[in-house]
Design a protein around this motif. Structure first.
Motif, mmCIF file in Angstrom:
data_model
loop_
_atom_site.group_PDB
_atom_site.id
_atom_site.type_symbol
_atom_site.label_atom_id
_atom_site.label_comp_id
_atom_site.label_asym_id
_atom_site.label_seq_id
_atom_site.Cartn_x
_atom_site.Cartn_y
_atom_site.Cartn_z
ATOM 1 N N PHE B 80 -1.065 -39.701 1.303
ATOM 2 C CA PHE B 80 -1.786 -40.974 1.171
ATOM 3 C C PHE B 80 -2.325 -41.132 -0.249
ATOM 4 O O PHE B 80 -2.135 -42.168 -0.899
ATOM 5 C CB PHE B 80 -2.934 -40.975 2.190
ATOM 6 C CG PHE B 80 -3.604 -42.307 2.352
ATOM 7 C CD1 PHE B 80 -3.094 -43.258 3.226
ATOM 8 C CD2 PHE B 80 -4.753 -42.596 1.640
ATOM 9 C CE1 PHE B 80 -3.721 -44.479 3.365
ATOM 10 C CE2 PHE B 80 -5.387 -43.812 1.792
ATOM 11 C CZ PHE B 80 -4.869 -44.759 2.652
ATOM 12 N N ILE B 81 -2.964 -40.078 -0.736
ATOM 13 C CA ILE B 81 -3.570 -40.131 -2.080
ATOM 14 C C ILE B 81 -2.478 -40.332 -3.142
ATOM 15 O O ILE B 81 -2.559 -41.258 -3.964
ATOM 16 C CB ILE B 81 -4.351 -38.823 -2.381
ATOM 17 C CG1 ILE B 81 -5.582 -38.734 -1.482
ATOM 18 C CG2 ILE B 81 -4.765 -38.747 -3.846
ATOM 19 C CD1 ILE B 81 -6.260 -37.375 -1.481
ATOM 20 N N VAL B 82 -1.447 -39.485 -3.070
ATOM 21 C CA VAL B 82 -0.371 -39.562 -4.081
ATOM 22 C C VAL B 82 0.332 -40.921 -3.977
ATOM 23 O O VAL B 82 0.580 -41.593 -4.992
ATOM 24 C CB VAL B 82 0.624 -38.394 -3.900
ATOM 25 C CG1 VAL B 82 1.833 -38.561 -4.807
ATOM 26 C CG2 VAL B 82 -0.063 -37.066 -4.199
ATOM 27 N N GLY B 83 0.612 -41.354 -2.754
ATOM 28 C CA GLY B 83 1.308 -42.624 -2.529
ATOM 29 C C GLY B 83 0.544 -43.794 -3.124
ATOM 30 O O GLY B 83 1.098 -44.591 -3.900
ATOM 31 N N PHE B 84 -0.746 -43.853 -2.809
ATOM 32 C CA PHE B 84 -1.523 -44.990 -3.300
ATOM 33 C C PHE B 84 -1.769 -44.925 -4.803
ATOM 34 O O PHE B 84 -1.834 -45.953 -5.473
ATOM 35 C CB PHE B 84 -2.838 -45.118 -2.527
ATOM 36 C CG PHE B 84 -2.677 -45.958 -1.298
ATOM 37 C CD1 PHE B 84 -2.589 -47.340 -1.394
ATOM 38 C CD2 PHE B 84 -2.564 -45.384 -0.053
ATOM 39 C CE1 PHE B 84 -2.406 -48.120 -0.274
ATOM 40 C CE2 PHE B 84 -2.387 -46.152 1.082
ATOM 41 C CZ PHE B 84 -2.299 -47.526 0.963
ATOM 42 N N LEU B 85 -1.868 -43.709 -5.329
ATOM 43 C CA LEU B 85 -2.027 -43.602 -6.787
ATOM 44 C C LEU B 85 -0.772 -44.111 -7.493
ATOM 45 O O LEU B 85 -0.850 -44.819 -8.493
ATOM 46 C CB LEU B 85 -2.305 -42.147 -7.193
ATOM 47 C CG LEU B 85 -3.751 -41.682 -7.006
ATOM 48 C CD1 LEU B 85 -3.899 -40.220 -7.408
ATOM 49 C CD2 LEU B 85 -4.720 -42.533 -7.836
ATOM 50 N N LEU B 86 0.395 -43.766 -6.910
ATOM 51 C CA LEU B 86 1.657 -44.235 -7.507
ATOM 52 C C LEU B 86 1.767 -45.759 -7.399
ATOM 53 O O LEU B 86 2.188 -46.429 -8.348
ATOM 54 C CB LEU B 86 2.849 -43.563 -6.811
ATOM 55 C CG LEU B 86 3.045 -42.077 -7.144
ATOM 56 C CD1 LEU B 86 4.201 -41.494 -6.332
ATOM 57 C CD2 LEU B 86 3.321 -41.884 -8.634
ATOM 58 N N ILE B 87 1.386 -46.284 -6.241
ATOM 59 C CA ILE B 87 1.435 -47.751 -6.061
ATOM 60 C C ILE B 87 0.507 -48.430 -7.070
ATOM 61 O O ILE B 87 0.878 -49.405 -7.743
ATOM 62 C CB ILE B 87 1.043 -48.134 -4.613
ATOM 63 C CG1 ILE B 87 2.146 -47.681 -3.645
ATOM 64 C CG2 ILE B 87 0.792 -49.639 -4.484
ATOM 65 C CD1 ILE B 87 1.782 -47.801 -2.189
ATOM 66 N N THR B 88 -0.705 -47.879 -7.189
ATOM 67 C CA THR B 88 -1.676 -48.454 -8.125
ATOM 68 C C THR B 88 -1.144 -48.428 -9.555
ATOM 69 O O THR B 88 -1.240 -49.411 -10.299
ATOM 70 C CB THR B 88 -3.011 -47.671 -8.045
ATOM 71 O OG1 THR B 88 -3.348 -47.515 -6.692
ATOM 72 C CG2 THR B 88 -4.120 -48.383 -8.778
ATOM 73 N N LEU B 89 -0.539 -47.284 -9.892
ATOM 74 C CA LEU B 89 0.035 -47.123 -11.237
ATOM 75 C C LEU B 89 1.134 -48.163 -11.471
ATOM 76 O O LEU B 89 1.177 -48.827 -12.524
ATOM 77 C CB LEU B 89 0.606 -45.703 -11.376
ATOM 78 C CG LEU B 89 0.961 -45.237 -12.762
ATOM 79 C CD1 LEU B 89 -0.308 -45.095 -13.611
ATOM 80 C CD2 LEU B 89 1.679 -43.897 -12.709
ATOM 81 N N ALA B 90 1.983 -48.326 -10.451
ATOM 82 C CA ALA B 90 3.083 -49.287 -10.574
ATOM 83 C C ALA B 90 2.542 -50.703 -10.729
ATOM 84 O O ALA B 90 3.015 -51.493 -11.575
ATOM 85 C CB ALA B 90 3.982 -49.188 -9.347
#
Lengths: 117, 174
Positions: B80-90
């Motif tokens: 969840f953390i990694v996924g949302f951080l990647l989404i936020t970054l994108a």
């Protein structure tokens, strides 16, 4: 004792059937047997005998007691479970001296019952 | 052996047996008992009964069955953390100037991610103060989440960009 359930136990553990038969032959209700005495009487090794006796206790063929003995001779106190055995005990047979309980003065005593299940 | 030593021996052998398949335990029990002195053998053997060595809930417990719930929760949280951080970054890369609505959503996501990440970071964080006419007190992961939300990273970046722009403008005027 010759109880039918003891036969059932023997059939569940065919490898120990001879030992169970031997125990069945001489265990007499109302008498007490120490673990060491049972080793002598059966000639079985301690590991197997303790396993079988555990089953007999579970099925109430035997009543198991942990007895702390005084170095002066005679029992000091009996405990129903190993968990209940204290680390030290007051030896009332030797002037109320506090003595440590060790495997040297702790005996397991078995008493055959008549109501195995 | 003293009573505590006997208990310890029982625990040691039981632990060894717990790691083995049921059909191997009786033989191993015998081997372990045979390592003990004659007087200890009967006592320890009388406690490690057939019930104990065939008990499925303690004996069959391997690492996964003991910890599956924890592993599942941690695994899910990390994903969840990694996924949302990647989404936020994108999102930030593709929309460098977010609208106020996008900014608000990003803040919420970062707040949740910060709170979750806070669960895995050892240490203690406690914040106390006033925010928008409210008294505020938070600890641990919640404190981290509150901090991220209140400190408002997008606004900080915007302020920092505005400061840079103002500095550049002032320099140009000079």
């Amino acid at each position: 004792m010759s109880l039918p359930n003891l036969r059932a136990l023997a059939s569940n553990r065919p490898q120990d059937a001879a030992l169970i038969d031997k125990l069945d032959g001489f265990l007499t209700p109302g008498r007490e047997y120490t673990f060491d005495r049972l080793v002598e009487l059966t000639g079985a090794d301690e590991a197997t005998l303790s396993l079988i006796l555990g089953e007999l206790v579970k099925h109430k063929f035997l009543h198991q007691i942990f007895r702390v003995e005084s170095p002066a001779g005679g029992g000091i106190d009996d405990f129903e479970s190993f968990k209940d055995v204290p680390v030290t005990i007051k030896d009332w047979r030797a002037g109320d001296r506090e003595i440590p309980v060790t495997s040297r003065n702790l005996r397991i005593v078995y008493e055959p019952t008549t109501d195995g299940v | 052996m003293t009573v505590p030593e006997l208990h310890e021996e029982v625990r040691r052998i039981t632990d060894i047996l717990a790691e083995l398949p049921v059909n191997a335990r009786e033989q191993r029990r015998r081997e372990e008992l045979n390592k003990l002195s004659r007087e200890d053998r009967g006592l320890v053997g009388s406690v490690i009964t057939l019930d104990v060595i065939t008990r499925p809930q303690t004996m069959q417990e391997n690492f996964w069955t003991k910890n599956w719930e924890k592993l599942f929760t941690y695994g899910f949280a990390v994903l969840f953390i990694v996924g949302f951080l990647l989404i936020t970054l994108a999102v930030v890369l593709f929309f460098p100037d977010p609208t106020p609505a996008q900014e608000f959503v990003l803040r919420i996501i970062l707040t949740i991610v910060a709170g979750l990440a806070g669960l895995f970071i050892p240490g203690f964080l406690h914040i106390e103060g006033k925010w928008a006419n409210f008294g505020l007190r938070a600890s641990g992961a919640v404190a981290l989440a509150v901090l991220v939300y209140i400190k408002n990273p997008p606004a900080l970046i915007r302020e920092s960009n505005a400061d840079k722009a103002a500095a550049t403008e002032a320099r140009d005027k000079r």
